[in-house]
Scaffold this active site. Sequence first.
Site, PDB file in Angstrom:
ATOM      1  N   HIS A  54      -5.851   5.227   3.864  1.00 16.53           N
ATOM      2  CA  HIS A  54      -6.775   4.847   4.940  1.00 16.53           C
ATOM      3  C   HIS A  54      -6.190   3.796   5.879  1.00 16.53           C
ATOM      4  O   HIS A  54      -5.420   2.934   5.460  1.00 16.53           O
ATOM      5  CB  HIS A  54      -8.147   4.442   4.404  1.00 16.53           C
TER       6      HIS A  54
ATOM      7  N   ASP B 100      -3.635  -2.742   1.270  1.00 16.06           N
ATOM      8  CA  ASP B 100      -4.880  -1.959   1.268  1.00 16.06           C
ATOM      9  C   ASP B 100      -5.312  -1.704   2.700  1.00 16.06           C
ATOM     10  O   ASP B 100      -6.025  -2.515   3.268  1.00 16.06           O
ATOM     11  CB  ASP B 100      -5.935  -2.723   0.476  1.00 16.06           C
TER      12      ASP B 100
ATOM     13  N   GLU C 157     -12.618   3.573   5.173  1.00 13.89           N
ATOM     14  CA  GLU C 157     -12.774   3.649   3.716  1.00 13.89           C
ATOM     15  C   GLU C 157     -13.512   2.417   3.197  1.00 13.89           C
ATOM     16  O   GLU C 157     -14.326   2.504   2.288  1.00 13.89           O
ATOM     17  CB  GLU C 157     -11.405   3.765   3.035  1.00 13.89           C
ATOM     18  N   GLU C 158     -13.206   1.255   3.805  1.00 12.86           N
ATOM     19  CA  GLU C 158     -13.652  -0.016   3.212  1.00 12.86           C
ATOM     20  C   GLU C 158     -15.164  -0.220   3.232  1.00 12.86           C
ATOM     21  O   GLU C 158     -15.730  -0.729   2.281  1.00 12.86           O
ATOM     22  CB  GLU C 158     -12.963  -1.196   3.917  1.00 12.86           C
TER      23      GLU C 158
ATOM     24  N   ASP D 239      -3.933   4.671  -2.588  1.00 10.72           N
ATOM     25  CA  ASP D 239      -4.805   3.549  -2.205  1.00 10.72           C
ATOM     26  C   ASP D 239      -4.919   2.514  -3.322  1.00 10.72           C
ATOM     27  O   ASP D 239      -5.947   1.872  -3.481  1.00 10.72           O
ATOM     28  CB  ASP D 239      -6.198   4.076  -1.791  1.00 10.72           C
TER      29      ASP D 239
HETATM   30 ZN   LIG Z   1      -8.225   0.774   0.085  1.00 13.62          ZN
END
Ligand SMILES: [Zn+2]
Length: 493
Positions: free
Chosen positions: A282, A294, A328-329, A356
């Site tokens: 992502h 991340d 995504e978060e 991820d």
């Molecule tokens: Zn992530």
Amino acid sequence: MGTTRMMVLLNILLLLWFQQWVQASTSVIQMATEGEIQLKINAKGDADTVIHAAFNTTIVYERLAYMTDTFGPRFSGTPALESALDWIKVQAQTDGLSVKEQPVMIPVWVRGREYANLISPRRKSMHVLGLGGSVGTNGQIVQAKVLVVSSFDDLERQKDNVKGKIVVYNVEFVSYSKTVVYRVNGASKAQQYGAVAALVRSISPFGLQTPHTGSSEPTTIPAMAITLEDAQMFARMQARGQEVEIELYMEAHTLPDAQSRNLILEIEGTHFPSEYVIVGGHTDSWDIADGAMDDGGGAFVAWEALRLIKSSGLHPDRTVRAILYVNEENGARGGQQYAHDYSDTLSKTSIALESDVGTFTPDGISFLGSTKAQSILEYMGHQLLGGIGSGNVSGEGIGEDISYMCVTGVPCGNLNVLDPRVGTESNNPCAPYSQPPYPLLTEDEFPRDGYFWYHHTEADTIDKLSPEQLQHAAATLGVWIYSIANLPTLLPR
Ligand SMILES: [Zn+2]
């Protein structure tokens, strides 16, 4: 020549023939039980081409460093995210990859100004981060006494004592999946019993007075992450009978949804263009994090896997896609939108892989799918990636973005990595090849703790990653997706 000598010779010939027959039939049996599938004749050579191409360039690290340094945090709804996506699109096109932009409506949460202070038994400014999705304090300062709890059971035991208090969850990190429920559900459970705010010990095994943000289920009370150090101090104070009092202020609020996009990078298959092999990560990060780990690294090694195939002049039989999901978060709308808009392709999708959990030295992939497909992957991993130690298939952990495909039956997997911060050896990938000396890890141990030292903090920056690890991760994904795309059939469901 005497009869005895002839008999001996005949016996030897018979024995040799029998040994050869046994060997031949054993290898046929091994093929059938280990992989049950014939790899292409040049599969190993192609895999080595991808591996050597990967270790020959540091482009993936340089691109990730450029993006994280230049655009910084890429939170959903921000211009920085859109600028980063524009830049990725242009770069991927210069790689000769086809790039589709898939529109996605994403939630927009704004942090605003925020602070918290301990005011009794002493005054101290706390390091805090509001949790994503939290409400603010309506321009007021919330001041209240604190009740520290160590678990949801503990909250239940003390529920008559919650009303009007700020509940502090001081829960020790066990594993991310087991501990994160306090960040996600802590505020809503505390609110049920009349709490005025919830403070959650950061979901991390290690602290340097660093708060870790993350999503929280929406409630009517403000929710913040506090540091491991503060949470433990409040617990000590409560245990010795000291009254703990805190004041906090948050301007957090949610705006209407905005439009953003997934980027779908693609190399069309030469034989089965409407059958797919998917890899991804992502692009968005939390608002306070550069998101190198991340999940800039994850998205970029997926992209690099395609670039390696393209630049090596290889042509996959099936279409390979690197999907760079958005949001995504704090919503996972990118993963949901892909599964929705491309629902007609999912039965023709051989596998969806995601990276991820950090891009440290890869060990292999997790897998969620049929036993038959798993045995094929184990055979392929051993044959094609055993030499660089990243051909293992272990664990079932699946990333959020691909989970919406997995539930429809698409075979799924994650890149598994080993974190050098917690004692795994460095690798020398190109020569000589060697088997991994480390044991296979259980799902809870992926990735080893170092990733969660920085996860969702200001310290998630490019210096935590190395060019070699990114090369190794890209090589690994490149070989997996190219060789899966070239199997005689889709992976069996
Ligand atoms: Zn992530």
